[in-house]
Every structure is written in structure tokens, then in C-alpha cells.
Design an enzyme around this catalytic site. Structure first.
Site, PDB file in Angstrom:
ATOM      1  N   GLY A  12     -26.778 -26.693  12.913  1.00 37.35           N
ATOM      2  CA  GLY A  12     -26.822 -26.016  11.608  1.00 37.35           C
ATOM      3  C   GLY A  12     -25.799 -26.574  10.632  1.00 37.35           C
ATOM      4  O   GLY A  12     -24.731 -27.026  11.026  1.00 37.35           O
ATOM      5  N   THR A 142     -19.177 -25.702  13.753  1.00 38.44           N
ATOM      6  CA  THR A 142     -20.155 -24.616  13.694  1.00 38.44           C
ATOM      7  C   THR A 142     -19.545 -23.441  12.940  1.00 38.44           C
ATOM      8  O   THR A 142     -18.384 -23.073  13.184  1.00 38.44           O
ATOM      9  CB  THR A 142     -20.652 -24.112  15.070  1.00 38.44           C
ATOM     10  OG1 THR A 142     -21.395 -22.905  14.858  1.00 38.44           O
ATOM     11  CG2 THR A 142     -19.557 -23.812  16.067  1.00 38.44           C
ATOM     12  N   ASP A 144     -20.436 -20.589  13.471  1.00 39.49           N
ATOM     13  CA  ASP A 144     -20.452 -19.451  14.411  1.00 39.49           C
ATOM     14  C   ASP A 144     -19.131 -19.255  15.144  1.00 39.49           C
ATOM     15  O   ASP A 144     -18.894 -18.197  15.722  1.00 39.49           O
ATOM     16  CB  ASP A 144     -21.565 -19.647  15.456  1.00 39.49           C
ATOM     17  CG  ASP A 144     -22.954 -19.615  14.837  1.00 39.49           C
ATOM     18  OD1 ASP A 144     -23.067 -19.261  13.660  1.00 39.49           O
ATOM     19  OD2 ASP A 144     -23.924 -19.947  15.541  1.00 39.49           O
ATOM     20  N   MET A 190     -24.885 -14.169   9.727  1.00 44.59           N
ATOM     21  CA  MET A 190     -25.282 -15.090  10.809  1.00 44.59           C
ATOM     22  C   MET A 190     -24.271 -15.063  11.967  1.00 44.59           C
ATOM     23  O   MET A 190     -23.201 -14.487  11.851  1.00 44.59           O
ATOM     24  CB  MET A 190     -25.373 -16.515  10.275  1.00 44.59           C
ATOM     25  CG  MET A 190     -26.655 -16.809   9.537  1.00 44.59           C
ATOM     26  SD  MET A 190     -26.682 -18.551   9.045  1.00 44.59           S
ATOM     27  CE  MET A 190     -28.405 -18.728   8.589  1.00 44.59           C
ATOM     28  N   GLY A 191     -24.618 -15.767  13.034  1.00 46.38           N
ATOM     29  CA  GLY A 191     -23.687 -15.876  14.155  1.00 46.38           C
ATOM     30  C   GLY A 191     -24.339 -15.706  15.507  1.00 46.38           C
ATOM     31  O   GLY A 191     -23.671 -15.818  16.539  1.00 46.38           O
ATOM     32  N   ARG A 192     -25.638 -15.393  15.487  1.00 49.89           N
ATOM     33  CA  ARG A 192     -26.415 -15.260  16.734  1.00 49.89           C
ATOM     34  C   ARG A 192     -25.735 -14.341  17.749  1.00 49.89           C
ATOM     35  O   ARG A 192     -25.705 -13.133  17.535  1.00 49.89           O
ATOM     36  CB  ARG A 192     -26.657 -16.649  17.324  1.00 49.89           C
ATOM     37  CG  ARG A 192     -27.744 -16.693  18.359  1.00 49.89           C
ATOM     38  CD  ARG A 192     -28.131 -18.111  18.699  1.00 49.89           C
ATOM     39  NE  ARG A 192     -28.838 -18.736  17.596  1.00 49.89           N
ATOM     40  CZ  ARG A 192     -30.113 -18.490  17.288  1.00 49.89           C
ATOM     41  NH1 ARG A 192     -30.807 -17.633  18.001  1.00 49.89           N
ATOM     42  NH2 ARG A 192     -30.681 -19.082  16.275  1.00 49.89           N
ATOM     43  N   GLN A 303     -24.145 -18.554   3.225  1.00 51.54           N
ATOM     44  CA  GLN A 303     -22.831 -18.432   3.873  1.00 51.54           C
ATOM     45  C   GLN A 303     -22.397 -19.729   4.559  1.00 51.54           C
ATOM     46  O   GLN A 303     -21.230 -19.912   4.847  1.00 51.54           O
ATOM     47  CB  GLN A 303     -22.832 -17.276   4.876  1.00 51.54           C
ATOM     48  CG  GLN A 303     -23.754 -17.463   6.053  1.00 51.54           C
ATOM     49  CD  GLN A 303     -24.168 -16.157   6.699  1.00 51.54           C
ATOM     50  OE1 GLN A 303     -23.352 -15.488   7.303  1.00 51.54           O
ATOM     51  NE2 GLN A 303     -25.439 -15.787   6.578  1.00 51.54           N
TER      52      GLN A 303
END
Ligand code: F6P
Length: 415
Positions: A12, A142, A144, A190-192, A303
């Protein structure tokens, strides 16, 4: 380093992945590398022999500066799972053949945990085949922040900064219109499976802003009944209620909350389901249950590519890890990933470290339970103190005609 190198970007986008690319490029030049190639769309493009000579596109220090401030992946990215060498030896033979053709000695891959699997597999293959003249290095990236063994990942600080600022703006907006009527705003972040970014909404709690009222991370099962009780209780006390939820919150039975609504079925090469629609589902649910206006705000791709709001610390560190990977490869390291070690909080200082990629690939670092409150509906001060230094400072975009200028490949003036 008189040899040729190749670098790719994978996974991503972030606001600073190009800063790591700039770090690889600038350091390789400094160390006297021969040709500096870039893979188009990561390993997927390399398998199709799609690459560029980066020196044709990055000609001077101004280009490097613009690249550092350009979001997403300059070279193009991919979500491509390398098959194992056992299953598909021809894939590896092809990659090595392309690297040999370009006379590559150092291979760099900028990406997250799935992308580090590519470095792991390639370095294992090279070892098994006794290929000792090509090194494979991972550069972390990432939004995340879920990579193991690194204090944090490049991309996270900038996304957190944007999320903190946007949360303040969402709260401000809602407060303006809730005189004598109630409204609930649900923000989806986001962030799964990791709640680092959702927790970053707590940064909005400052002397001029109360911050979100509730924050739900994906690490703890989401109880919709308890959630409703809490929201109803809040509505008795205030007219504007703002709630942050991770895109990946799940019920105790494992179902994603977004699956309760009308989310799509798209699954990527790594088997990750596309997560979207959590905020919309909850906003509709609360509208029906609470009888007031509700609004869903999905920050979505904004974001991760909001480079106009990037953190200076993040851009500098992204550049630093790119450079460190080149230096490590030049010293003979292979099958490793650069990490960021926090040296001190106040003043904030960090340095690079290095770990075997086997300890990082496919692992997920999640938010520890003790950085959430008792009923997991908010994050603690320790959590906020951890993020705070990472969002400091900025790099002004290079503005042209009122908008940020980006460095892009193949700019065609098609109108
Ligand atoms: O790679 C990180 C990430 O931004 C996740 O937080 C998110 O779930 C995912 O990418 C979305 O990916 P895509 O844009 O491929 O749907």
C-alpha cells in the site's frame, strides 16, 4: 560500490515511501554505484522485465527533494505474492536472469510484512543456489505500523499526523451544527488487524479539543450491544458524539463488522479481504437505534497519501532507512531489514538497526492490551506518548499554482 543496484516499492502507498526511495538513490549515488535501476510495480513488474534507469528521471537535488515530498509509489507498486521456489522454480530463475542481465549486485525492496516475505524467499533461494554476488535487503514501510522488531514504521507518523488533524476537524465541524439537535459521527480508519492508526485519533485530544468520545481497535472483539449502551449514555450528556473505529473491527465470532453491511468480496493476492463500510454500517445502525442524525466518515486513501500533512520526523526517517539499507548491502548484508530503534523520547532520537528478515516477514505487531483502557473503548496516555514524537515537524510541499508539485514517471499531457 561500483556495481549496479535495483530498487522496488511494494504494498500500500504511504506519504513517505518515496522518501525511502530517495534515500536509496541518494546514498547509492554517494557511494559511487553504477546504474541505479527501479522496478516498475515491484517484483511483478520485474518478472515482466519492466524497469527504469532512475538517473534518467532524477537528475538533480531538486528532483530528490520533490521525490521526498511525493506521496504513493513513484515506481508503481504491487500486491504480488511470490510463489515458493519449490512450487515455481522458474519464477526465481527468471528473477535471477533479469538481475544478471542488468548486472545487479544489490536488490532493495521497500515494503511491509508481506513484501518482506519477498526478501526472505529471494535471499533463501540465493543461499540455496550458492548465489553470493547478489544481496537482498528490505526497507520498512507501512502506514499500519505493524512490522515486528522496529519501534515504528516509516509512513505511520505521517498517517497518524493526518488522522489526528482530521479528527480535530471532524469534531469541530460536527460541533458547529449540533445546537439543540444530536449527531453521531463515525470515523473509519485503516489498519486492518492493527489499531495503531485508529488509536492515533486520540492525538486530537488537546487543550482546544476533547478528542473522539470512543475509540475501537481491531485487537479486541467488538461488542455491538455494549457499544450501543455507551453511545446512548453519551447522547444524554452531549449533542455531538464522535467515534473512531478501525476498518478491521470484528465481532466475537470473527466476522468483520463491515461484513454485516454491504461490503464487497474483493480479496487480494495475500488473501486480505478489502475492508470498507464499517462506519457506514454503524452509522445506519445507530440512526435506527438512537433516532438522530448520523454520519460516516471514511478517511480511506487520503490518510496514506496526504503528503501535504506529512511529518518531518517521518520523512527524515524514511530517507534514513533507505540510506542505511544501501550502506548495509555495501558491507555485505543480505536477507535483512533495516529497523528504527528509539534512543530517547525527550528529546526524541532514533537510529537505525538491522534484523534478519525471517524474524519480520509475515509477522504482525499489534497494539498491546495495556495501551487500551479497561473496556477497550479508548487508548491510554502511554499510547499517545509513543506516537507524539513521530508526528512532529513538517516539510512544506513544493507548491506550484497553489497545489503541491509531485515527481511522476511518464507525465503525459493528455487532456
Ligand atoms: O497496506 C496498508 C493498507 O493501507 C491497510 O491499512 C488497508 O487495509 C489496505 O492497505 C488497503 O489496501 P488496498 O488499497 O489495496 O485496498
Amino acid at each position: 560500490m561500483a556495481h549496479n543496484i535495483i530498487v522496488g516499492q511494494s504494498g500500500g502507498p504511504t506519504s513517505v515511501i518515496n522518501s525511502s526511495l530517495a534515500g536509496v538513490f541518494a546514498t547509492a549515488k554517494e557511494l559511487g554505484a553504477g546504474k541505479i535501476y527501479g522496478m516498475r510495480n515491484g517484483i511483478e513488474g520485474l518478472l515482466e522485465e519492466r524497469y527504469i534507469d532512475m538517473t534518467e528521471y532524477i537528475k538533480n537535488s531538486m528532483d530528490v527533494e520533490i521525490l521526498k515530498r511525493t506521496p504513493s509509489s513513484f515506481l508503481g507498486s504491487c500486491r504480488f505474492k511470490l510463489p515458493t521456489a519449490e512450487k515455481s522454480p522458474e519464477t526465481y530463475e527468471k528473477i535471477i536472469a533479469v538481475l544478471r542481465k542488468l548486472d545487479i549486485q544489490h536488490f532493495f525492496y521497500i515494503g511491509g510484512n508481506d513484501s518482506m516475505d519477498t526478501i526472505k524467499q529471494l535471499s533463501e533461494y540465493a543461499k540455496a543456489k550458492n548465489i553470493t554476488d547478489i544481496t537482498f535487503m528490505g526497507v520498512p514501510k507501512t502506514i499500519d505500523n505493524d512490522l515486528a522488531l522496529t519501534d515504528h514504521t516509516p509512513g505511520f507518523g505521517s498517517a497518524a499526523k493526518y488522522i489526528g488533524a482530521s479528527t480535530k476537524e471532524v469534531i469541530r465541524d460536527a460541533q458547529g451544527l449540533t445546537y439543540k439537535k444530536s449527531m453521531i459521527t463515525i470515523m473509519e480508519i485503516m489498519g486492518r488487524n492493527a489499531g495503531w492508526l485508529t488509536g492515533a485519533t486520540a492525538l486530537a485530544r488537546t487543550e482546544d479539543c476533547d478528542g473522539p468520545d470512543l475509540i475501537y481497535l481491531p485487537e479486541v472483539p467488538f461488542d455491538i450491544d455494549k457499544f450501543l449502551v455507551k453511545v446512548k449514555d453519551l447522547l444524554k450528556k452531549k449533542s455531538s458524539v464522535v467515534i473512531a473505529v478501525s476498518e478491521g473491527i470484528r465481532l466475537a465470532d470473527g466476522r468483520y463488522v463491515c461484513e454485516l453491511g454491504s461490503s464487497g468480496d474483493y480479496v487480494d493476492a495475500f488473501g486480505h479481504k478489502q475492508l470498507a463500510g464499517t462506519a457506514t454500517y454503524l452509522a445506519n445502525f445507530l440512526a435506527a437505534e438512537c433516532g438522530c442524525k448520523t454520519r460516516a466518515v471514511e478517511l480511506s486513501t487520503l490518510q496514506r497519501s496526504a503528503s501535504h500533512m506529512a511529518s518531518r520526523v517521518d520523512i527524515d526517517e524514511a530517507f534514513m532507512v533507505g540510506g542505511a539499507a544501501v550502506k548495509a548491502a555495501d558491507e555485505g548484508d543480505t536477507g535483512k531489514m533495516i529497523v528504527i530503534d528509539r534512543v530517547s523520547d525527550d528529546p526524541y532520537m532514533a537510529k537505525t538497526g538491522i534484523y534478519d528478515v525471517h524474524r519480520i516477514a509475515n509477522e504482525e505487531k499489534v497494539v498491546p492490551r495495556n495501551w487500551m483502557n479497561k473496556d477497550a473503548s479508548y487508548v491510554t496516555k502511554d499510547f499517545v506518548d509513543y506516537i507524539s514524537p513521530l508526528i512532529q515537524g513538517d516539510y512544506q510541499p513544493i507548491m506550484v499554482n497553489g497545489l503541491p508539485r509531485h515527481l511522476v514517471l511518464n507525465l503525459k499531457k493528455k487532456r
